[in-house]
Design an enzyme around this catalytic site. Structure first.
Site, PDB file in Angstrom:
ATOM      1  N   HIS A   1       0.818  -1.208   0.000  1.00  0.00           N
ATOM      2  CA  HIS A   1       0.000   0.000   0.000  1.00  0.00           C
ATOM      3  C   HIS A   1       0.860   1.270   0.000  1.00  0.00           C
ATOM      4  O   HIS A   1       0.511   2.262   0.639  1.00  0.00           O
ATOM      5  CB  HIS A   1      -0.934   0.020   1.219  1.00  0.00           C
TER       6      HIS A   1
ATOM      7  N   ASP B   1      -0.794  -5.274   5.846  1.00  0.00           N
ATOM      8  CA  ASP B   1      -1.780  -6.134   5.186  1.00  0.00           C
ATOM      9  C   ASP B   1      -1.563  -6.202   3.675  1.00  0.00           C
ATOM     10  O   ASP B   1      -0.899  -5.359   3.077  1.00  0.00           O
ATOM     11  CB  ASP B   1      -3.187  -5.604   5.462  1.00  0.00           C
ATOM     12  N   GLU B   2      -2.141  -7.225   3.085  1.00  0.00           N
ATOM     13  CA  GLU B   2      -2.252  -7.368   1.632  1.00  0.00           C
ATOM     14  C   GLU B   2      -0.914  -7.120   0.912  1.00  0.00           C
ATOM     15  O   GLU B   2      -0.826  -6.310  -0.004  1.00  0.00           O
ATOM     16  CB  GLU B   2      -3.328  -6.431   1.085  1.00  0.00           C
ATOM     17  N   VAL B   3       0.108  -7.813   1.358  1.00  0.00           N
ATOM     18  CA  VAL B   3       1.440  -7.632   0.784  1.00  0.00           C
ATOM     19  C   VAL B   3       1.671  -8.677  -0.309  1.00  0.00           C
ATOM     20  O   VAL B   3       1.791  -9.874  -0.026  1.00  0.00           O
ATOM     21  CB  VAL B   3       2.533  -7.725   1.863  1.00  0.00           C
TER      22      VAL B   3
ATOM     23  N   GLU C   1      -2.985 -10.012   9.050  1.00  0.00           N
ATOM     24  CA  GLU C   1      -2.140 -10.900   8.262  1.00  0.00           C
ATOM     25  C   GLU C   1      -0.803 -11.165   8.941  1.00  0.00           C
ATOM     26  O   GLU C   1      -0.245 -12.265   8.834  1.00  0.00           O
ATOM     27  CB  GLU C   1      -1.879 -10.312   6.871  1.00  0.00           C
TER      28      GLU C   1
END
Length: 539
Positions: free
Chosen positions: A279, A332-334, A383
């Protein structure tokens, strides 16, 4: 003039939803009985037919052995109270026609703590009483709190006891005497706003903070930057805000300081987030070396020491502005693809003997150590716990968002948790109803009292992809208020059937409207329009 409606599928859905809700429970017994307070306090008792008329010189008396209100937080809160109870009406009644014993002359506030420091875990309890009429004795409301922030909550509750009488043109407190004992169920009661996906001007953020105070939410989680834009000035690395959408859509350090000051004076802390390593594409607009390559731009380059110098500079600057105990480091969301396809990072991984999953853990843990060095405790999205929870700092708070059941695992591992499961507490999910917000229980399936204490609270999240200054308030409210009661009110006092609180929530939504907050109707899904003509108390 008659209004004609076309039978569109959306309108039919709204009409069906409205009638199914409003006819199921048009008015709760609580509202009929006079308890219109939102969120519902721990304990409330009140009288019957007696009422007070608020005197024109209604004034504040403060007391406390060590309390001086040197920062004028309480005085300013009282001034806001007067504005709230008048709700922009002209109070032009001749009060001399009322008996002196019918007038409420002021509010007497006792605060026992001399400190006005706002921090996680601050005592927010209060006791509020409004006596019944006593001939020959001037009447005052009484408010007692350990801290000035508990007193501010008490003033918010008092404001909801007041109403404007359109016949007498005077503000009334009905059904006296009132006795209220109150304190929050959870110390962390948050609302996230996202100023990367859409820029939110300062006046809009301030209105959000005002509305949070009305509902007794106490943490503004400021998701400041993300892939799309980097709007905040960072003195240590001044080119970072080159990643803003435009020069006009930025926040200076002074702006951020003002937001923190404004929130603190209303009992709201600001949790700043810098989401790493994913992000973060916008960071490289000002500093391209942060990208793995020109063609593969996130997550941040794990192999470059400059990356961690920038994170250190950001957190150093944060520590001068954001004084809340915690900082949010995202995580998150890596998607690590850029690390594995970029030659110099691939070589670095090989030399370190790391897989990309190892590098993800390395990045998160190193960012944690930097934050700890600046005196912060840590919040990370779930996560990080799901992938390597046992290696997180013990000062980590795991922020649940993917679904239910995570909090149970987090506290069993001895870590703290914030609940924001997206199926129930994501405000950008427009099809999530207020009933789902109300019934979402942070302590679901957590029975051990020691583990329950590790759930420090919850948060509703207003992600910014589809909200800007034009619609953020109506997307937040009234659904955020439903969660606010879940987080404030004791579990045993919460309605087991949400329809039982429909009328009281509708009343609070109308109160928000009267105070200039663009709260959407209760009888609809998120950000819905009124179904047709009608009173806000039934829509």
């Amino acid at each position: 003039m008659a209004l004609h409606y076309h039978s569109s599928p959306i309108l039919l859905l709204q009409l069906f939803f409205y009638f199914s809700v409003s006819f199921a429970a048009p008015r709760s017994n609580e509202t009929a009985g006079g308890v219109r307070i939102w969120p519902l306090p721990v304990s409330v008792t009140h009288g019957g037919h007696h009422r007070f008329y608020v005197a024109k010189d209604f004034h504040l008396i403060t007391e406390g052995s060590n309390f001086s209100d040197a920062s004028r937080i309480l005085e300013d809160g009282f001034s806001r109270l007067l504005d709230l109870v008048r709700v922009a009406h002209v109070v032009d009644a001749n009060l001399s026609r009322f008996a002196s014993s019918s007038l409420l002359h002021g509010i007497h506030i006792v605060v026992s703590s001399p400190s006005d420091e706002l921090q996680y875990g601050v005592d927010e309890s209060y006791r509020l009483s409004v006596p019944g009429p006593a001939p020959g004795k001037p009447a005052y409301a009484y408010l007692k709190a350990r801290t000035v922030y508990g007193a501010l909550h008490g003033l918010q509750t008092f404001s909801q006891l007041c109403s404007f009488n359109f016949e007498s043109r005077v503000i009334e407190v009905r059904m006296v005497p009132w006795n209220i004992i109150d304190q929050p169920r959870f110390s962390y009661r948050g609302l996230l706003i996202d100023t990367s996906r859409h820029y939110q001007p300062l006046p809009v953020i301030k209105k959000v903070i005002d509305s949070m105070a009305y509902a007794k939410l106490n943490v503004l989680h400021w998701h400041i930057v993300d892939t799309q834009s980097f709007p905040l000035e960072i003195p240590s690395f001044p080119n970072l805000w080159f990643g803003a959408y435009s020069k006009q859509e930025r926040y200076t350090i002074a702006d951020a300081t003002e937001i923190v000051r404004y929130a603190q004076r209303r009992g709201v802390s600001v949790l700043a987030e810098v989401d790493v390593p994913g992000h973060a594409l916008s960071w490289g607009v000002g500093y391209p070396a942060l990208w793995p390559s020109k063609d593969c731009q996130q997550p941040l380059d794990v192999s470059n020491e400059f990356t961690f110098r920038v994170i250190n500079g950001i957190l150093s600057d944060f520590s001068k502005i954001f004084k809340y105990r915690f900082v949010h480091l995202g995580g998150d969301e890596v998607n690590t693809t850029c690390w594995t396809v970029t030659p110099h990072i691939r070589n670095w991984l090989r030399k370190k003997g790391m897989k990309e999953s190892d590098a993800y853990k390395y990045f998160v843990l190193r960012a944690q150590k930097i934050a700890l060095s600046h005196g912060y405790e840590l919040v990370n999205w779930e996560e990080t716990f799901n992938d390597f929870g046992s290696e997180l700092s013990r000062k980590t708070v795991v922020h649940n968002w993917l679904g239910t059941g995570v909090a149970q695992k987090v506290v069993a591992a001895g870590l703290r948790c914030i609940v924001s499961n997206q199926d129930s507490w994501y405000l950008d999910h427009i099809d999530t109803s207020w009933e789902q917000f109300y019934t979402n229980e942070p302590l679901q399936n957590i029975k051990d009292p020691r583990q329950q204490k590790l759930v420090i609270g919850g948060e509703v999240c207003m992600w910014g992809e589809v909200v800007d200054a034009s619609n953020i308030e109506q997307t937040i409210w009234p659904r955020a208020a439903a969660a606010a009661e879940r987080l404030w009110t004791p579990y045993d006092n919460l309605a087991k059937d949400p329809s039982q609180v429909f009328a009281r929530l509708a009343h609070f939504r109308c109160l928000l409207n009267q105070r200039g907050i663009d709260a959407a109707p209760v009888s609809g899904l998120g950000r819905s329009a009124p179904w047709g003509p009608g009173s806000c108390f039934v829509q």
